[in-house]
Design a protein around this motif. Structure first.
Motif, PDB file in Angstrom:
ATOM      1  N   THR A  14      -7.109  -6.679   6.116  1.00 36.56           N
ATOM      2  CA  THR A  14      -6.888  -7.400   4.828  1.00 36.56           C
ATOM      3  C   THR A  14      -6.455  -8.572   5.177  1.00 36.56           C
ATOM      4  OG1 THR A  14      -5.474  -6.265   4.006  1.00 36.56           O
ATOM      5  CG2 THR A  14      -7.067  -5.583   3.351  1.00 36.56           C
ATOM      6  N   VAL A  66      -8.130  -7.396  -2.834  1.00 36.56           N
ATOM      7  CA  VAL A  66      -7.399  -5.943  -2.635  1.00 36.56           C
ATOM      8  C   VAL A  66      -6.492  -5.970  -3.765  1.00 36.56           C
ATOM      9  CG1 VAL A  66      -7.341  -6.434  -0.570  1.00 36.56           C
ATOM     10  CG2 VAL A  66      -5.781  -7.330  -1.927  1.00 36.56           C
ATOM     11  N   VAL A  72     -11.296  -2.639  -2.690  1.00 41.11           N
ATOM     12  CA  VAL A  72     -10.843  -2.063  -1.496  1.00 41.11           C
ATOM     13  C   VAL A  72     -11.477  -0.529  -0.952  1.00 41.11           C
ATOM     14  CG1 VAL A  72      -8.961  -1.443  -0.612  1.00 41.11           C
ATOM     15  CG2 VAL A  72      -8.294  -2.964  -1.660  1.00 41.11           C
ATOM     16  N   TRP A  89      -5.629   0.364   9.912  1.00 46.55           N
ATOM     17  CA  TRP A  89      -5.742  -0.118   8.638  1.00 46.55           C
ATOM     18  C   TRP A  89      -5.190  -1.093   9.039  1.00 46.55           C
ATOM     19  CZ3 TRP A  89      -9.685   0.521   4.480  1.00 46.55           C
ATOM     20  CH2 TRP A  89      -9.530   0.107   3.315  1.00 46.55           C
ATOM     21  N   ASN A  91      -2.890  -3.420   5.954  1.00 42.52           N
ATOM     22  CA  ASN A  91      -2.414  -3.963   4.687  1.00 42.52           C
ATOM     23  C   ASN A  91      -2.307  -6.253   5.112  1.00 42.52           C
ATOM     24  OD1 ASN A  91      -3.422  -2.216   2.914  1.00 42.52           O
ATOM     25  ND2 ASN A  91      -2.458  -0.882   3.603  1.00 42.52           N
ATOM     26  N   THR A 120      -1.932  -3.610  -1.226  1.00 42.58           N
ATOM     27  CA  THR A 120      -1.221  -2.727   0.089  1.00 42.58           C
ATOM     28  C   THR A 120      -1.393  -1.300  -0.712  1.00 42.58           C
ATOM     29  OG1 THR A 120       0.406  -3.759   0.300  1.00 42.58           O
ATOM     30  CG2 THR A 120       0.976  -1.573   1.266  1.00 42.58           C
ATOM     31  N   GLY A 123      -4.984  -0.081  -0.515  1.00 39.01           N
ATOM     32  CA  GLY A 123      -5.332   0.117   0.793  1.00 39.01           C
ATOM     33  C   GLY A 123      -4.334   0.905   1.659  1.00 39.01           C
ATOM     34  N   SER A 124      -3.173   1.745   1.041  1.00 37.73           N
ATOM     35  CA  SER A 124      -2.787   2.903   2.039  1.00 37.73           C
ATOM     36  C   SER A 124      -3.450   4.015   1.325  1.00 37.73           C
ATOM     37  CB  SER A 124      -1.453   2.431   2.049  1.00 37.73           C
ATOM     38  OG  SER A 124      -0.389   1.208   2.359  1.00 37.73           O
ATOM     39  N   ASN A 140       1.696  -1.730   7.502  1.00 38.00           N
ATOM     40  CA  ASN A 140       2.125  -2.471   6.077  1.00 38.00           C
ATOM     41  C   ASN A 140       2.874  -3.832   6.834  1.00 38.00           C
ATOM     42  OD1 ASN A 140       0.061  -1.215   4.577  1.00 38.00           O
ATOM     43  ND2 ASN A 140       2.342  -0.124   3.995  1.00 38.00           N
TER      44      ASN A 140
END
Length: 346
Positions: A14, A66, A72, A89, A91, A120, A123-124, A140
């Motif tokens: 992202t 996001v 997302v 992934w 962030n 974050t 996304g997480s 992250n």
């Protein structure tokens, strides 16, 4: 936990249309990874993917905010439909507000948290739901300000503190569950991205990051290292490590340094950029920005941290060489010393 080599990975990033995100995408593609980048500016995303394709890499993009969980989810869906899933992934999406707390509007503070913190979180959670089944890495992007706040950046610092707390808590829960997911928090210092030109400013002058300003490529290399080898935390730039440690051991001294020396450095000499990327996407598909004469430099500290095996070997060799020289020196002293007859015992 064993992670795949980059050449076998699909990586989602992202904030991938400029700065650290774009630098990471380009480096990952050069190493053979397939990349999915996301941001709010469609034009910048298309230009970024075109740059990757021209260099022989494989990439796709998703226009997404996001701060929206649905957006997302669309990023993850794109990676699954295009490449069959993803292995790492990252962030990275972030925005910045530059100004004293009393001057910054609540709307701007909330918008910053929507991107930096909630982006974050979204996304997480979405990444972990996928990675729990097959394993992989979640990275992250925090900041030295995850550990240490600075003036004019209070709300940004607060968001990065929140990212650290969330990341640490998530990591412990995954470890307790035995989930095969590596969770890393990367904490850069001042990085030479276009962030000063993208920040929402309340001072009337373009933000200036205190030196030293490190190359975005240093952060990219550190991020991708975490995608291949699990690591808990990683600083980028020795100054980030220094301020974090100093802030923990001598907080009042660090306050004084920030107030007397860093604060004047944070206000640039030229007028602020009239537009920013706080509430809507703005990007030029560029890795580096203009830092008002500051030299964008590499970080020997970060390079050493990424290659701990080599660093330890060099350190061990240095210790061994030092011991050998010391032993030889003592032997020479013994050979050159005149023979003395033992005297009476006193």
């Amino acid at each position: 936990m064993k992670l795949k080599p980059l050449s076998e990975q699909v990586i989602v990033i992202t904030g991938g249309s400029s700065g650290i995100g774009l630098s990471t995408a380009k480096l990952a593609a050069r190493k053979g990874a397939r990349v999915v980048i996301a941001a709010r500016s469609r034009e910048a995303l298309a230009a970024s993917v075109d740059q990757i394709h021209q260099s022989g890499g494989e990439a796709a993009f998703v226009e997404a905010d996001v701060g929206s969980r649905t957006d997302v989810e669309n990023i993850a869906a794109k990676a699954i439909s295009r490449f069959g899933g993803f292995d790492s992934w990252i962030n990275d999406a972030g925005v910045m507000v530059w100004g004293k707390v009393g001057d910054v509007s609540e709307a701007d503070m909330r918008r910053l948290f929507e991107t930096n913190f909630w982006g974050t979180v979204h996304g997480s959670e979405i990444a972990v739901a996928h990675l729990r089944e097959k394993g992989g890495a979640l990275v992250n992007i925090g900041s030295v300000e995850s550990d240490r706040a600075f003036p004019l950046q209070a709300i940004y610092s607060a968001s990065k503190h929140a990212v650290k707390g969330f990341t640490d808590g998530l990591r412990m829960e995954l470890e307790a569950d035995g989930a095969p997911v590596s969770v890393t928090l990367v904490k850069p210092g001042s990085i030479g991205t276009p962030m000063p030109q993208h920040a929402r400013d309340y001072t009337g002058f373009e933000p200036r990051f205190p030196p030293p300003v490190y190359a975005p490529e240093e952060v990219a290399a550190t991020i991708l290292r975490a995608c291949e080898r699990p690591v808990r935390d990683a600083f980028v730039g020795s100054s980030a490590r220094l301020f974090s440690s100093l802030g923990q051991r001598a907080p009042r001294v660090t306050d004084w340094i920030a107030e007397k020396f860093l604060l004047p450095m944070e206000v640039g000499d030229r007028a602020a950029t009239p537009t920013d990327n706080l509430h809507q996407g703005r990007s030029e598909a560029q890795v580096r920005g203009d830092h008002q004469g500051a030299t964008i430099r590499p970080s020997l500290y970060s390079a050493a941290a990424r290659n701990r095996g080599t660093t330890m070997a060099i350190a061990a060799a240095a210790v061994g060489l030092g011991a050998l020289l010391l032993t030889r020196g003592r032997g020479r002293e013994d050979e050159e010393a005149p023979l003395r007859r033992p005297g009476p015992i006193e």
